[in-house]
Design an enzyme around this catalytic site. Structure first.
Site, PDB file in Angstrom:
ATOM      1  N   ASP A  16      -4.335   8.942  10.936  1.00 30.48           N
ATOM      2  CA  ASP A  16      -3.034   8.328  11.175  1.00 30.48           C
ATOM      3  C   ASP A  16      -2.448   8.741  12.516  1.00 30.48           C
ATOM      4  O   ASP A  16      -2.622   9.881  12.962  1.00 30.48           O
ATOM      5  CB  ASP A  16      -2.047   8.700  10.062  1.00 30.48           C
ATOM      6  CG  ASP A  16      -2.344   7.970   8.770  1.00 30.48           C
ATOM      7  OD1 ASP A  16      -2.729   6.786   8.848  1.00 30.48           O
ATOM      8  OD2 ASP A  16      -2.203   8.575   7.695  1.00 30.48           O
ATOM      9  N   GLU A  25       0.877  -1.169   0.000  1.00 30.64           N
ATOM     10  CA  GLU A  25       0.000   0.000   0.000  1.00 30.64           C
ATOM     11  C   GLU A  25       0.915   1.221   0.000  1.00 30.64           C
ATOM     12  O   GLU A  25       1.511   1.555   1.021  1.00 30.64           O
ATOM     13  CB  GLU A  25      -0.922   0.005   1.221  1.00 30.64           C
ATOM     14  CG  GLU A  25      -2.040  -1.007   1.133  1.00 30.64           C
ATOM     15  CD  GLU A  25      -3.083  -0.826   2.221  1.00 30.64           C
ATOM     16  OE1 GLU A  25      -2.887   0.023   3.134  1.00 30.64           O
ATOM     17  OE2 GLU A  25      -4.101  -1.525   2.182  1.00 30.64           O
TER      18      GLU A  25
END
Length: 274
Positions: free
Chosen positions: A66, A55
């Site tokens: 995140d 990814e």
């Protein structure tokens, strides 16, 4: 259920539901961290090791989903420069023909990398680079149908996402729209944090999602060790996605001045089930 035709593409995580097969492995990295020439060597090593999927994120700032490890990585990549979408597509076009096993799922942020581009042109460019799939971060819901239609027209498989705690209808729609794989986020929160009940507790959710999609199901968030990968396999998912732990391995190697592909090879072997 989505009426979007499924693009023809080599499958992600093939054969992972065969008897005795362990879960596939996807690793997340930011393009530009490490710098692209070093990243090229690292990606070739991943292919040698039989890693199923990279990814690869086009770095963007201030991601609300995140944790600090991935945010630091994106900041390093952005500060170095040379990792905008067009740079990353050129990188993919260069490295993809040399990969025999590893597939590349490109992750792009809608606002930072895609929002100013025509969806049809952007998906065609991404497909032409050789990327095997596209995952769009923070796609506005009102544009979902347009994006799916553009990707299908470009024969570009898409990765869709949902949380384990998403409403049933939301999970079913995400599953129906997945043409590369469905990324099941193990719990609501920031990357790098694990679900309290463990990844194996997702078995019921995985089984329910299978009723809505023939695409593979990958589980991520909080997957950092071999034991976590095995727990994901026990849930019935096709693959485990390792993000923060992979990025942290890159960060440590760079800080210590060590040979990154060699260090990362050790990391890959440490998390893969025996």
């Amino acid at each position: 259920m989505s009426s979007t035709p499924v693009p023809t593409s080599a499958p992600f995580f093939p054969g992972r539901r065969a008897p005795g097969a362990g879960p596939g492995l996807a690793l997340f990295l930011n393009a530009g961290d490490p710098p692209l020439p070093v990243l090229r060597d690292l990606v070739l090593m991943l292919d040698e090791e039989g890693v199923d999927c990279l990814e690869l994120a086009v770095p963007f700032p201030d991601s609300v989903t995140d944790g600090p490890v991935i945010r630091r990585s994106a900041s390093r990549a952005l500060e170095r420069g040379g990792a905008a979408l067009d740079d990353v597509l050129a990188f993919v076009a260069d490295v993809r023909p040399h990969l025999a096993h590893t597939r590349i799922a490109l992750l792009t942020d809608w606002r930072y990398s895609l929002g100013h581009r025509d969806p049809a042109a952007a998906t065609r460019d991404i497909a032409a680079s050789g990327a095997d799939a596209l995952l769009v971060h923070a796609l506005p819901p009102r544009l979902r149908a347009t994006y799916l239609e553009a990707a299908a027209a470009a024969a570009l498989p898409v990765v869709t996402t949902c949380y384990a705690t998403s409403p049933d209808a939301t999970r079913a729609q995400a599953a129906a729209d997945a043409t590369a794989y469905l990324y099941l986020v193990a719990h609501y929160g920031r990357s790098g944090t694990a679900p309290a009940a463990g990844h194996g507790a997702l078995a019921r959710t995985v089984a329910e999602l299978r009723e809505h999609t023939p695409a593979p199901i990958a589980v991520g968030f909080g997957v950092s060790t071999r034991q976590d990968v095995e727990a994901v396999g026990a849930s019935g998912a096709d693959a485990a996605v390792i993000g923060s732990a992979a990025v942290a391995a890159v960060e440590r190697a760079q800080q210590d001045g060590r040979d990154l592909p060699a260090v990362f090879r050790e990391f890959v072997r440490s998390v893969r089930p025996a």
